[in-house]
Design an enzyme around this catalytic site. Structure first.
Site, short mmCIF file in Angstrom:
data_model
loop_
_atom_site.label_atom_id
_atom_site.label_comp_id
_atom_site.label_asym_id
_atom_site.label_seq_id
_atom_site.Cartn_x
_atom_site.Cartn_y
_atom_site.Cartn_z
CB SER A 173 -0.87 0.08 1.06
OG SER A 173 -2.18 1.06 1.00
CG ASP A 190 -6.97 -2.11 -3.96
OD1 ASP A 190 -7.53 -1.03 -3.57
OD2 ASP A 190 -5.50 -2.32 -3.72
CG HIS A 198 -5.92 -1.71 -0.12
ND1 HIS A 198 -5.14 -1.71 -1.20
CD2 HIS A 198 -5.41 -1.34 0.99
CE1 HIS A 198 -4.08 -0.79 -1.00
NE2 HIS A 198 -3.97 -0.75 0.37
#
Length: 323
Positions: free
Chosen positions: A167, A270, A300
């Protein structure tokens, strides 16, 4: 009143359990359970040894090292392990190296990939806006180059280093790679072979189709990503800043010349998947070696909380580690 039902926008402050103080700092109301590093006891039986080492006391940064125990049973002079320098996620504003999901992910990665993992505790925004996290993340590479820490010196093959992040950490790995690619000689004997970008966090002012399709995603709604960028980018910047939108960023000539591999992974559940695919298109256009794995469904960074999914990711990544 119409009979139509309206959906109340997700409050990112409540979702992230944060409160913004008058001075612009954050009060973080909830912290994930924390896991302490295990004692450096080489006589134990756990599959991975963990150890914390201070990086920069002025910045309260440190690294957590994960060493597969199997390395102790081998001849270190002939079977040194590849190195993964890992940057955690959290939108640049939450989570830490010792947050249990981060710790467990790195622990299992070291075990499954037979690699030494160095997980970086970098400064968080908004108290320390970008590029502070990038600065800390570059600093750790210079620390690895010069440290006398026994685990690094005895068990790491410094010629087999990969920068990896999840991320926001994927964003960090990318920008650290851009920065250090221009001065690789300064890192010798550390040699970077590639970047492993796990569900990397990028964006732009123009909304992508996946962001609009998943606008109220329960894990990562647009309201949260907007807030993360607002709190982490330099004051006055928008999402088309080079830190968030790689298509307006630095040139990739050096990464191309060095022959680094960039691996990008994600899933279509996501909201960030379109920005990730746009990154891949740009990299391929620039002649960069790219490998991708985009799965169906999921959400995600699902691998941080789902060990089965994490193991599938590690199996995929194992193909790119040369040792």
């Amino acid at each position: 009143m119409s009979g139509e039902e309206t959906t109340k926008p997700i409050d990112p402050y409540k979702l992230l359990h944060i409160v913004e103080n008058d001075d612009g700092t954050l009060k973080r109301l909830y912290e994930f359970p924390q896991t302490v590093a295990a004692s450096d006891d080489h006589n134990g039986s756990t599959p991975v040894i963990t150890k914390d080492v201070i990086l920069n006391p002025e910045h309260n940064t440190y690294v957590r090292i994960f060493l597969p125990r199997q390395a102790l049973d081998n001849n270190a002079s002939t079977t040194k392990l590849p190195l993964i320098v890992y940057y955690h996620g959290g939108g640049f504003i939450v989570l830490h190296v010792d947050s249990t999901p981060i710790h467990d992910f790195c622990y299992n990665m070291a075990h499954q990939l037979s690699a030494v993992v160095v997980s970086v505790e970098y400064r968080l925004a908004p108290e320390h806006r970008l590029p502070a996290a990038y600065d800390d993340s570059v600093e750790v590479l210079h620390w690895i180059k010069t440290t006398h820490e026994k685990i690094i010196r005895d068990y790491v093959d410094c010629s087999e280093c990969y920068l990896m992040g999840t991320s926001a950490g994927g964003n960090i790995a990318y920008h650290v790679g851009l920065r250090v690619s221009k001065a690789v000689d300064d890192l010798e004997p550390l040699k970077i072979k590639g970047l492993l970008l796990h569900t990397p966090f990028f964006g732009a002012t123009q909304r992508s189709e996946s962001e609009l399709r998943l606008i109220d995603d329960p894990v990562l709604p647009i309201s949260s990503t907007d807030l993360m960028w607002k709190m982490s980018l330099p004051i006055g910047s928008d999402r088309d800043h080079k830190y968030s939108n790689p298509t307006v960023g630095d040139e990739l000539d050096q990464i191309k010349k060095l022959g680094w591999l960039i691996v990008v992974t994600g899933c279509d559940g996501d909201p960030l998947i379109d920005s990730q695919k746009k990154l891949v298109e740009m990299l391929k256009k620039e002649g960069i070696k790219v490998e991708t794995q985009f799965t169906e469904g999921d959400y995600h960074a699902v691998e941080l909380v789902n060990p089965t999914k994490a193991n599938e990711l590690f199996v995929y990544l194992s193909h790119f580690l040369e040792k």
